[in-house]
Design an enzyme around this catalytic site. Structure first.
Site, PDB file in Angstrom:
ATOM      1  N   GLY A  48      31.151  29.926 -12.229  1.00  0.00           N
ATOM      2  CA  GLY A  48      30.423  30.130 -10.986  1.00  0.00           C
ATOM      3  C   GLY A  48      29.019  29.594 -11.168  1.00  0.00           C
ATOM      4  N   GLU A  49      28.052  30.270 -10.626  1.00  0.00           N
ATOM      5  CA  GLU A  49      26.655  29.873 -10.771  1.00  0.00           C
ATOM      6  C   GLU A  49      25.943  30.995 -11.518  1.00  0.00           C
ATOM      7  OE1 GLU A  49      23.379  27.915 -11.010  1.00  0.00           O
ATOM      8  OE2 GLU A  49      23.284  29.934 -10.160  1.00  0.00           O
ATOM      9  N   SER A  50      25.494  30.698 -12.732  1.00  0.00           N
ATOM     10  CA  SER A  50      24.998  31.765 -13.607  1.00  0.00           C
ATOM     11  C   SER A  50      23.831  32.527 -13.001  1.00  0.00           C
ATOM     12  CB  SER A  50      24.598  31.193 -14.970  1.00  0.00           C
ATOM     13  OG  SER A  50      23.588  30.209 -14.843  1.00  0.00           O
ATOM     14  N   CYS A  80      32.291  28.839 -18.959  1.00  0.00           N
ATOM     15  CA  CYS A  80      31.271  28.094 -18.215  1.00  0.00           C
ATOM     16  C   CYS A  80      30.066  28.996 -17.929  1.00  0.00           C
ATOM     17  CB  CYS A  80      31.861  27.484 -16.959  1.00  0.00           C
ATOM     18  SG  CYS A  80      30.845  26.171 -16.237  1.00  0.00           S
ATOM     19  N   ARG A 109      21.975  24.898 -19.979  1.00  0.00           N
ATOM     20  CA  ARG A 109      22.581  25.030 -18.658  1.00  0.00           C
ATOM     21  C   ARG A 109      22.736  23.650 -17.998  1.00  0.00           C
ATOM     22  NH1 ARG A 109      19.787  26.203 -13.838  1.00  0.00           N
ATOM     23  NH2 ARG A 109      21.068  27.186 -12.234  1.00  0.00           N
ATOM     24  N   ILE A 142      32.943  21.500 -15.337  1.00  0.00           N
ATOM     25  CA  ILE A 142      32.322  21.404 -14.015  1.00  0.00           C
ATOM     26  C   ILE A 142      30.895  21.951 -14.119  1.00  0.00           C
ATOM     27  CG2 ILE A 142      32.455  22.081 -11.592  1.00  0.00           C
ATOM     28  CD1 ILE A 142      35.452  22.610 -12.030  1.00  0.00           C
ATOM     29  N   ARG A 143      29.911  21.064 -14.014  1.00  0.00           N
ATOM     30  CA  ARG A 143      28.507  21.473 -14.176  1.00  0.00           C
ATOM     31  C   ARG A 143      28.359  22.366 -15.407  1.00  0.00           C
ATOM     32  NH1 ARG A 143      25.919  24.113  -9.146  1.00  0.00           N
ATOM     33  NH2 ARG A 143      24.051  23.675 -10.374  1.00  0.00           N
ATOM     34  N   HIS A 191      36.855  25.295 -18.339  1.00  0.00           N
ATOM     35  CA  HIS A 191      37.637  26.200 -17.484  1.00  0.00           C
ATOM     36  C   HIS A 191      39.122  26.105 -17.839  1.00  0.00           C
ATOM     37  CE1 HIS A 191      34.480  27.085 -14.387  1.00  0.00           C
ATOM     38  NE2 HIS A 191      34.021  25.907 -14.788  1.00  0.00           N
ATOM     39  N   GLU A 193      41.387  28.159 -17.128  1.00  0.00           N
ATOM     40  CA  GLU A 193      42.186  28.757 -16.052  1.00  0.00           C
ATOM     41  C   GLU A 193      42.638  27.740 -15.011  1.00  0.00           C
ATOM     42  OE1 GLU A 193      38.045  28.717 -14.352  1.00  0.00           O
ATOM     43  OE2 GLU A 193      38.950  29.006 -16.314  1.00  0.00           O
TER      44      GLU A 193
END
Length: 214
Positions: A48-50, A80, A109, A142-143, A191, A193
Site C-alpha cells: 500500500g502506501e506506507s 513492500c 522508500r 511496485i513502487r 508482492h 501475493e
C-alpha cells in the site's frame, strides 16, 4: 490446531494475502482493531502506501499495540510497504512518518522508482528456492523499497541479481537486498501475493506455527 494469521486490513490487497495464507494451510482473518491482535498467531502487513498506513494505524489506535506485539515476539511478515513499517530506519520518508520498527535494517522508500517503473523478476529466496526444493520465485515490484543495510542479526534472503537474464546490467538496483528475516520478523520488497505462488506465505506460516508451539 490450525495456525491463525491476521492480515492488517487498513489498506492494500488484503484479499490476495488472505487467499495465499489459506492456500498455505493457515486460517486467515482481517485485523482492524487492537483486540483482534490477541486472537492471531502471526500478522501480515500488506503493501500500500506506507505513509497512509502509518496515519491509519494511529487513527485506528493500532500503532502502539502493534509496536508492543512486535516487541513481545509476535511473528510478522511485511511486504513492500509492510517492509517499510517494520524497518528501524527509513530513507526518503516524509516529515513525521513513523514505523513500527523491530527490524534492524535501513530501507529506502520508493527505491525502484514510480508506479510506471514496476517490474517482475525471478529470484532465488533462501528457505523457498534451491535447497528448499523449488525453483526461483516470481516476484512483483511496485513502487518498491530496497534494503540499504542490515544489522548483525538480520539474515538476507534475496537480492536483485547483478545482471538481467539477457546479460544487461541493472544499474543501482543490482545486488540490492529485497528480502530479509530476523527472529520472528520476515520482510520482502516484493508482492508474492500477486503471482499465485504461495511459498513465501507458506514459509511465514511455518515459522508462525513453530513460534506458537515453542
Amino acid at each position: 490446531m490450525t495456525t491463525t494469521i491476521g492480515v492488517l486490513a487498513l489498506q492494500g490487497d488484503v484479499r490476495a494475502h488472505v487467499t495465499a495464507l489459506e492456500a498455505a494451510g493457515a486460517r486467515a482473518v482481517p485485523v482492524r482493531r487492537a483486540a483482534e491482535l490477541e486472537a492471531v498467531d502471526g500478522l501480515v502487513l500488506p503493501g500500500g502506501e506506507s505513509t497512509t498506513i502509518d496515519k491509519l494505524l494511529r487513527l485506528f489506535e493500532l500503532r502502539d499495540p502493534l509496536r508492543r506485539a512486535v516487541a513481545e515476539g509476535l511473528p510478522v511478515y511485511g511486504s513492500c510497504a509492510g517492509m517499510i513499517l517494520l524497518a528501524d530506519r527509513v530513507l526518503g520518508s516524509i516529515e513525521g512518518q513513523q514505523t513500527l520498527g523491530g527490524l534492524d535494517v535501513t530501507v529506502r522508500r520508493n527505491a525502484f522508482g514510480r508506479q510506471v517503473d514496476s517490474f517482475e523478476a525471478d529470484l532465488d529466496v533462501v528457505g523457498v528456492s534451491g535447497d528448499a526444493g523449488g525453483g526461483p520465485v516470481r516476484t512483483v515490484f511496485i513502487r518498491a523499497p530496497w534494503v540499504e543495510d542490515v544489522g548483525p542479526d538480520v539474515e538476507v534472503l534475496a537480492r536483485i541479481p547483478e545482471r538481467s537474464t539477457d546479460g544487461a546490467g541493472l544499474g543501482d538496483a543490482a545486488g540490492r537486498i529485497v528480502a530479509v528475516r530476523s527472529g520472528r520478523l520476515l520482510a520482502t520488497a516484493f508482492h508474492p501475493e500477486m503471482t499465485g505462488d504461495v511459498r513465501v506465505h507458506a514459509l511465514f506460516v511455518r515459522e508462525a506455527t513453530a513460534s506458537r508451539r515453542s
